[in-house]
Design a protein around this motif. Structure first.
Motif, short mmCIF file in Angstrom:
data_model
loop_
_atom_site.label_atom_id
_atom_site.label_comp_id
_atom_site.label_asym_id
_atom_site.label_seq_id
_atom_site.Cartn_x
_atom_site.Cartn_y
_atom_site.Cartn_z
N LYS A 65 9.82 -1.95 -2.32
CA LYS A 65 9.23 -1.52 -1.05
C LYS A 65 9.17 0.01 -0.98
CE LYS A 65 9.60 -2.71 3.84
NZ LYS A 65 10.42 -3.39 4.84
N ASP A 66 10.25 0.68 -1.40
CA ASP A 66 10.28 2.14 -1.39
C ASP A 66 9.22 2.71 -2.33
OD1 ASP A 66 12.34 2.08 0.41
OD2 ASP A 66 13.92 2.46 -1.06
N GLU A 67 9.07 2.07 -3.49
CA GLU A 67 8.07 2.52 -4.45
C GLU A 67 6.67 2.41 -3.87
OE1 GLU A 67 6.74 0.79 -8.71
OE2 GLU A 67 8.90 1.18 -8.50
N LEU A 71 4.02 5.52 -2.98
CA LEU A 71 2.63 5.58 -3.43
C LEU A 71 1.69 5.77 -2.24
CD1 LEU A 71 2.55 2.79 -6.14
CD2 LEU A 71 2.18 5.22 -6.48
N ARG A 72 1.96 5.07 -1.17
CA ARG A 72 1.14 5.17 0.04
C ARG A 72 1.18 6.59 0.60
NH1 ARG A 72 2.91 4.61 5.05
NH2 ARG A 72 1.36 4.37 6.66
N LYS A 73 2.40 7.17 0.66
CA LYS A 73 2.54 8.53 1.17
C LYS A 73 1.82 9.54 0.28
CE LYS A 73 6.80 7.93 3.77
NZ LYS A 73 8.23 8.22 3.83
N GLN A 74 1.89 9.31 -1.04
CA GLN A 74 1.19 10.21 -1.96
C GLN A 74 -0.31 10.15 -1.75
OE1 GLN A 74 2.41 9.12 -5.91
NE2 GLN A 74 4.37 10.18 -5.77
N ARG A 75 -0.85 8.95 -1.56
CA ARG A 75 -2.29 8.81 -1.31
C ARG A 75 -2.70 9.52 -0.03
NH1 ARG A 75 -1.83 3.28 -2.70
NH2 ARG A 75 -2.02 2.74 -0.50
#
Length: 119
Positions: A65-67, A71-75
């Motif tokens: 979930k953290d991973e 990824l979502r935050k990076q996008r």
């Protein structure tokens, strides 16, 4: 030997005894089983193994979930940066319409220095 000579296996199970009508008249309910309070109990070792397995599973789920969240935050961050670059480019193009090209470049360099100092 023909098929007629081979003995057919006979079932040794007793046929299910018909229960008849229920006294209370609720034939749609399944017949109740005997109450066995110790039927669901498990040994201490089995419970501890299950707990350890559950903790490991939860840790793995949290990691996944953290991973995914990272990824979502990076996008999102990449999208914000892209939009900011686009806005800045449009702003400089607008300035270039009014001012001389060299002056716009000087302003760009000056703003870049200020950005580096302030951040």
């Amino acid at each position: 030997m023909s098929e007629e000579d081979v003995p057919t296996p006979v079932s040794t199970d007793k046929p299910a005894k018909p229960l008849g009508m229920r006294k209370n008249g609720k034939q749609w309910h399944l017949p109740k089983k005997a109450f066995r309070p110790t039927a669901g109990l498990t040994s201490y070792e089995k419970r501890t193994k299950e707990r350890v397995a559950m903790v490991q599973m939860k840790a793995k789920e949290k990691e996944m979930k953290d991973e995914k969240d990272e990824l979502r935050k990076q996008r999102i961050q990449a999208l914000r940066e892209k939009r900011a670059r686009k806005e800045e480019k449009e702003r400089y193009e607008k300035m270039a319409e009014k001012m001389h090209r060299k002056r716009v470049e000087r302003l760009k360099r000056k703003e870049k220095r200020n950005k580096l100092l302030n951040s």
